[in-house]
Design a protein around this motif. Structure first.
Motif, short mmCIF file in Angstrom:
data_model
loop_
_atom_site.label_atom_id
_atom_site.label_comp_id
_atom_site.label_asym_id
_atom_site.label_seq_id
_atom_site.Cartn_x
_atom_site.Cartn_y
_atom_site.Cartn_z
N UNK A 145 11.71 10.01 -4.07
CA UNK A 145 10.25 9.90 -4.08
C UNK A 145 9.83 8.50 -3.62
N UNK A 146 10.55 7.48 -4.07
CA UNK A 146 10.24 6.11 -3.68
C UNK A 146 10.38 5.92 -2.17
N UNK A 147 11.41 6.53 -1.59
CA UNK A 147 11.61 6.43 -0.14
C UNK A 147 10.41 7.02 0.62
N UNK A 148 9.88 8.13 0.10
CA UNK A 148 8.71 8.75 0.73
C UNK A 148 7.49 7.85 0.60
N UNK A 149 7.26 7.31 -0.61
CA UNK A 149 6.14 6.40 -0.82
C UNK A 149 6.22 5.23 0.15
N UNK A 150 7.40 4.64 0.22
CA UNK A 150 7.59 3.43 1.02
C UNK A 150 7.38 3.69 2.51
N UNK A 151 7.86 4.83 2.97
CA UNK A 151 7.83 5.13 4.40
C UNK A 151 6.47 5.63 4.86
N UNK A 152 5.77 6.36 4.01
CA UNK A 152 4.56 7.04 4.48
C UNK A 152 3.26 6.55 3.82
N UNK A 153 3.30 5.48 3.04
CA UNK A 153 2.07 4.98 2.45
C UNK A 153 1.19 4.33 3.51
N UNK A 154 -0.12 4.52 3.40
CA UNK A 154 -1.07 3.97 4.37
C UNK A 154 -1.50 2.58 3.94
N UNK A 155 -2.22 1.88 4.83
CA UNK A 155 -2.68 0.53 4.53
C UNK A 155 -4.02 0.54 3.79
N UNK A 156 -4.99 1.33 4.28
CA UNK A 156 -6.30 1.35 3.66
C UNK A 156 -7.04 2.61 4.07
N UNK A 157 -7.93 3.08 3.18
CA UNK A 157 -8.72 4.26 3.53
C UNK A 157 -9.85 3.87 4.49
N UNK A 158 -10.44 4.86 5.13
CA UNK A 158 -11.48 4.66 6.13
C UNK A 158 -12.83 4.44 5.43
N UNK A 159 -13.31 3.20 5.40
CA UNK A 159 -14.56 2.88 4.71
C UNK A 159 -15.78 3.53 5.36
N UNK A 160 -15.70 3.80 6.67
CA UNK A 160 -16.85 4.41 7.35
C UNK A 160 -17.13 5.81 6.83
N UNK A 161 -16.12 6.48 6.28
CA UNK A 161 -16.33 7.81 5.71
C UNK A 161 -17.26 7.73 4.51
N UNK A 162 -17.21 6.61 3.77
CA UNK A 162 -18.11 6.43 2.63
C UNK A 162 -19.52 6.10 3.11
N UNK A 163 -19.61 5.25 4.13
CA UNK A 163 -20.93 4.85 4.65
C UNK A 163 -21.69 6.01 5.28
N UNK A 164 -20.98 7.05 5.68
CA UNK A 164 -21.64 8.22 6.28
C UNK A 164 -22.34 9.11 5.27
N UNK A 165 -22.08 8.89 3.95
CA UNK A 165 -22.72 9.73 2.93
C UNK A 165 -24.24 9.52 2.99
#
Length: 557
Positions: free
Chosen positions: A279-299
């Motif tokens: 599970x740790x290998x999956x977390x380490x390999x496929x974790x993203x850097x940051x979510x898309x803030x523009x998706x929040x601003x579109x609300x």
């Protein structure tokens, strides 16, 4: 009556221990079994400074206990001054729970200030317990618990066979089926042996050298906690579809650690989640850097009740399903709708948003709200396959499905309750400014809950029950909002930060919680009294299998 006295006594000493302290180093893990499922460690010096015992005594719940004539005088003596128990409330405290094949046991340990007072307390708490001595320790025990102590320290262990009772219950049984009844508890464990085992615990069998535990203790906080899912949970015995997948991979090496602080105007929790190697290998390999803030601003609304944003690399989902052995089942189910697992992976970029806005009354005077779900689009062809599948599902469930409107452009797919909201979101013209966005951004996940907006939107009418109005008044003056941030992979685990903000920014949150619990305790007492009056005036009889009344099918008339 004697058993009631014992229970009240143990409850009293546990309450005292909640204000004991723990060190800030991993030497405390030296006294905790390595297979402990749950651990709590409390910093008494800090907690006592933030909430002096004299203020605890002003709590209405505390006053009610002191006025209760069924509470023994010796227990009231300890409640008046915890040091009357003989416990050194300024010393280290450890509380933990272990689950095993016999159920499990819980333990509380700390240091003594006066062994004579402690012995007197034990004698008053449980007059049926037997006293023995061995290797410099005095043991005070019955079949449910054991206390071992010398002139410097103590440990209380309590038998908890109910921990594995749920494993013996049949979750598929029908109501009324006797197989669903909780099995009779068997107290067959030698509790003195458990106490002695913990007293003489070898370092190699403890959490003393556990790096994750040590990392937790380095995190600043008034309270530290440890939850080991592998030792406390088990997928064994599951039937049906769960028996076909490898759910043990979810528990293997799974640990959650955290430190909580009670600061002025807020409660903060810094947590960290760990998994097994795969599970740790999956977390380490496929974790993203940051979510898309523009998706929040579109609300397209300032009336925001709450939201949760998440970002991950879609390829990680495929590896996760493979690890659990579920990729075949997902492909089989998806193929019936015209797509496969690879289409799911290629269709999206891994950015998701869930939000609730605009809580209000509908035409039927019922509370309604706007639900918004959005996802970022990658490969359009694969995405269109998912859209077609969604339409097929909605057409099948047309008569029972909730009212939703969905649409997409080149960047996003969005679902809301009405077409104008959906279209406004997709055009990106809202550009809504929320002051909390920077507070929750910087990692793969972020969340926000606006307690003030939710409570105001659900505010009871002036003609409502006075108890409901009092509950609302106390809560609206207490809770402000919640921030969630983190999701970053760091030093082998996933970090999280939770911040619960209160209305009063100048008083520490521990004092505020004490005051709030006092007010709510008084309100709950009035509610219980009102319910009792209601039950007395109704045609009610007591169900011997429950503590709650139920309607008598036979009328008094």
């Amino acid at each position: 009556m004697q058993k009631r006295i014992a229970l009240l006594s143990f409850a009293a000493i546990i309450a005292v221990m909640l204000f004991s302290s723990c060190g800030k180093t991993n030497k405390q893990g030296r006294y905790i079994p390595a297979n402990a499922g749950v651990v709590f460690m409390l910093d008494g010096e800090s907690l006592n400074a933030k909430l002096p015992w004299d203020e605890v005594k002003q709590n209405e719940i505390f006053k009610k206990m002191m006025a209760d004539t069924s509470v023994p005088s010796f227990a009231k003596l300890i409640m008046e001054n915890p040091e009357n128990s003989g416990v050194n409330i300024k010393s280290a405290l450890i509380m933990f729970m272990v689950k095993d094949t016999l159920g499990g046991y819980a333990a509380v340990m700390g240091n003594l200030k006066d062994a004579g007072k402690f012995k007197q307390f034990l004698g008053n708490a449980n007059k049926e317990a037997k006293e023995t001595s061995k290797d410099g320790y005095t043991y005070f025990s019955d079949y449910k618990s054991s206390v071992g102590y010398n002139k410097d320290k103590f440990i209380i262990t309590m038998n908890t066979p109910q921990l594995n009772s749920m494993d013996k219950m049949n979750p598929m049984s029908e109501p009324g089926d006797t197989s669903f009844i909780m099995p009779e508890l068997e107290y067959t464990r030698d509790m003195n042996a458990i106490t002695a085992m913990v007293i003489n615990l070898k370092e190699g069998n403890s959490l003393g050298k556990n790096e994750r535990f040590g990392d937790m203790m380095k995190t600043k906080g008034d309270m530290h906690f440890w939850f080991n899912a592998e030792h406390f949970n088990s997928a064994a015995g599951m039937g049906g579809i769960t028996a076909m997948v490898n759910l043990n991979k979810l528990y293997e090496g799974a640990v959650f650690t955290g430190a909580a602080s009670f600061d002025n105007g807020k409660i903060t929790v810094d947590g960290k989640s760990y998994g097994g190697k795969e599970m740790t290998d999956i977390y380490k390999k496929f974790s993203a850097e940051s979510f898309d803030k523009s998706m929040i601003k579109n609300i397209p609304s300032q009336n925001l009740a709450g939201l949760f944003a998440l970002s991950f690399k879609p390829e990680g989902l495929k590896e996760f399903l493979k690890l659990l052995g579920m990729d075949g089942m997902v492909n089989m189910g998806a193929s019936q709708l015209g797509f496969n697992l690879d289409d799911i992976i290629k269709a999206n970029k891994g950015d998701f948003l869930f939000a609730v806005t605009d809580i209000k009354e509908d035409t039927a005077k019922e509370k309604d709200f706007q639900l918004l779900v959005a996802a970022s689009i990658a490969d359009k062809n694969s995405f269109n396959k998912l859209v077609d599948a969604g339409k097929k599902i909605l057409n099948t469930a047309r008569d029972t499905a909730p009212r939703y409107v969905f649409d997409h452009n080149d960047k996003y797919f969005v679902i809301t309750h009405d077409k104008p909201t959906t279209q406004t979101y997709l055009t990106g013209t809202a550009n809504t400014s929320y002051p909390f966005i920077d507070k929750i951004s910087g990692g793969p996940m972020g969340g926000f809950v606006n307690f003030q907006y939710i409570m105001n939107a659900l505010k009871p009418k002036p003609t409502a029950d006075s108890i409901d109005l009092a509950t609302y008044d106390a809560s609206i003056k207490m809770w402000d909002n919640l921030y969630i941030s983190g999701g970053n992979f760091k030093d082998g685990g996933i970090t999280q930060h939770w911040e619960i903000n209160l209305i009063d920014k100048n008083t520490n949150s521990l004092k505020q919680l004490n005051t709030y619990s006092s007010v709510m305790g008084s309100i709950n007492e009035k509610r219980q009294a009102k319910n009792m009056d209601k039950w007395k005036n109704e045609d009610v009889m007591w169900d011997t299998t429950s503590t709650m009344p139920r309607k008598n099918p036979v009328s008094k008339k």
